[in-house]
Design a protein around this motif. Sequence first.
Motif, PDB file in Angstrom:
ATOM      1  N   ASN A  44     -30.777 -44.744-108.575  1.00 51.64           N
ATOM      2  CA  ASN A  44     -31.938 -45.406-107.999  1.00 51.64           C
ATOM      3  C   ASN A  44     -31.709 -45.608-106.505  1.00 51.64           C
ATOM      4  OD1 ASN A  44     -33.113 -48.398-107.268  1.00 51.64           O
ATOM      5  ND2 ASN A  44     -34.518 -47.227-108.538  1.00 51.64           N
ATOM      6  N   SER A  46     -33.563 -47.494-103.139  1.00 55.78           N
ATOM      7  CA  SER A  46     -34.596 -48.423-102.691  1.00 55.78           C
ATOM      8  C   SER A  46     -34.594 -48.450-101.167  1.00 55.78           C
ATOM      9  CB  SER A  46     -34.332 -49.823-103.253  1.00 55.78           C
ATOM     10  OG  SER A  46     -35.348 -50.717-102.870  1.00 55.78           O
ATOM     11  N   SER A  71     -39.052 -40.814 -99.107  1.00 57.11           N
ATOM     12  CA  SER A  71     -39.783 -40.655-100.367  1.00 57.11           C
ATOM     13  C   SER A  71     -39.538 -39.295-101.008  1.00 57.11           C
ATOM     14  CB  SER A  71     -41.289 -40.848-100.134  1.00 57.11           C
ATOM     15  OG  SER A  71     -41.571 -42.166 -99.718  1.00 57.11           O
ATOM     16  N   ASN A  75     -36.180 -40.690-107.744  1.00 53.34           N
ATOM     17  CA  ASN A  75     -35.956 -42.062-108.217  1.00 53.34           C
ATOM     18  C   ASN A  75     -35.902 -43.063-107.067  1.00 53.34           C
ATOM     19  OD1 ASN A  75     -35.700 -40.960-110.825  1.00 53.34           O
ATOM     20  ND2 ASN A  75     -33.502 -40.653-110.549  1.00 53.34           N
ATOM     21  N   VAL A  76     -36.864 -42.970-106.164  1.00 55.26           N
ATOM     22  CA  VAL A  76     -36.875 -43.828-104.985  1.00 55.26           C
ATOM     23  C   VAL A  76     -38.061 -44.785-105.038  1.00 55.26           C
ATOM     24  CG1 VAL A  76     -38.185 -42.155-103.608  1.00 55.26           C
ATOM     25  CG2 VAL A  76     -36.769 -43.864-102.460  1.00 55.26           C
ATOM     26  N   GLN A  77     -37.814 -46.026-104.637  1.00 54.89           N
ATOM     27  CA  GLN A  77     -38.869 -47.014-104.445  1.00 54.89           C
ATOM     28  C   GLN A  77     -38.893 -47.391-102.966  1.00 54.89           C
ATOM     29  OE1 GLN A  77     -36.409 -47.906-107.059  1.00 54.89           O
ATOM     30  NE2 GLN A  77     -37.663 -46.519-108.280  1.00 54.89           N
ATOM     31  N   THR A  78     -40.068 -47.495-102.394  1.00 52.73           N
ATOM     32  CA  THR A  78     -40.182 -47.778-100.966  1.00 52.73           C
ATOM     33  C   THR A  78     -40.957 -49.068-100.735  1.00 52.73           C
ATOM     34  OG1 THR A  78     -42.193 -46.431-100.772  1.00 52.73           O
ATOM     35  CG2 THR A  78     -40.076 -45.342-100.351  1.00 52.73           C
ATOM     36  N   PHE A  79     -40.544 -49.791 -99.698  1.00 58.10           N
ATOM     37  CA  PHE A  79     -41.185 -51.039 -99.306  1.00 58.10           C
ATOM     38  C   PHE A  79     -41.329 -51.029 -97.786  1.00 58.10           C
ATOM     39  CE2 PHE A  79     -38.494 -51.618-102.974  1.00 58.10           C
ATOM     40  CZ  PHE A  79     -39.281 -52.317-103.879  1.00 58.10           C
ATOM     41  N   ALA A  99     -35.647 -56.462-103.428  1.00 54.40           N
ATOM     42  CA  ALA A  99     -35.700 -55.003-103.357  1.00 54.40           C
ATOM     43  C   ALA A  99     -34.327 -54.370-103.530  1.00 54.40           C
ATOM     44  CB  ALA A  99     -36.307 -54.565-102.028  1.00 54.40           C
ATOM     45  N   LYS A 106     -26.990 -47.855-107.511  1.00 51.87           N
ATOM     46  CA  LYS A 106     -28.126 -47.986-106.604  1.00 51.87           C
ATOM     47  C   LYS A 106     -27.703 -47.921-105.144  1.00 51.87           C
ATOM     48  CE  LYS A 106     -32.132 -50.863-105.529  1.00 51.87           C
ATOM     49  NZ  LYS A 106     -33.026 -51.926-106.029  1.00 51.87           N
TER      50      LYS A 106
END
Length: 346
Positions: A44, A46, A71, A75-79, A99, A106
Amino acid sequence: MDRYLVSNVPHIFDLQRTKAQTVETSIDEAIQRMQIAASDSYDNVSVFSIYWNSDDTGGAEDSSLFIQTLSKLQNVQTFQRSLSDDDELFTLGPEIRAASQPRSRKLFILHYAGHAIAGSTPDTLIITPKIGQELGKGPEMNMSVIKDELKNMSSRSLGLDVLLVMDSCYVAITGRGRKAKGARVELMAATATARKGISNSRRTFTQHWCEAFTKLLEIRKPFTCDDIINDITPGPELEQFPFTFVLREGWDLPITFRLHPGPTESTLPAAVTSRTVITAFHVEENLNSRPLEQLIDYLNKASSVITVLAVLPTESSTLLLLHVPVILEELLVLPRVALILTGQQI
């Protein structure tokens, strides 16, 4: 032949005694954590990018570019977080902590594009929305506090690595402080007198970083921040960056990027096992006790990176000397002493 003199033996007898079973449990947990943290493949990723609303250097555009570039990973989450002039550290801190909470292996990436000034102490970096702003004379946020909190989280967590990509002036001063234990923590930045103004045609460090990252990702081979720096070609438009650097503030292992997560290696890399230390435990059981025999048997079978050097009886307890990697020793939480050895020829 070599003879080694232990220079701090007296301190061993001052150690708090520990049950053999407790020693086994602690070492087993440390080995598992070391094996997880030694993996350079992440389940993961982030990404958290921040900029000031009132920034005049194109921070919003650079933040969006950074998010768009990262991006492309799996398996990436962006904020993306814009800071108002009323924002304070206590409002941003919980968002970053949320986050960065680890889920298995991770990587947490924090990016900032904008102005910064030196704080009141030599190791403090303050981010601000306006160039030339004086300390305490306008909106500001202590980036060094955020970085230190992330380092503490990575030391406490299982499998969390941290990368900070800073696109601001004065950023070199934030790379000071204690190293994180049991994790990779890197600060990547370029020294600069100031970020460009919105009307300035020169490209920012973020733009160069994203271009190099995309190029390396398209090759479809693992790469590190050092590779990103090497790929940023020097030229006239890079004159505002006299020095580009990666500072490791945790394990001396590089954070590695992959287009797709790779399998966890069963063997530890040489960088993990090459530096070693002798660690002593004061075990409360006697030499011939069953719990101590079970502990020795476990140590002989548990891992190839641990060597039992000596089992020394005392009147009512046992001293246990182990040869272990420095990284493993850092992860142990039991009372112990790392022995300092001096080699002498005889």
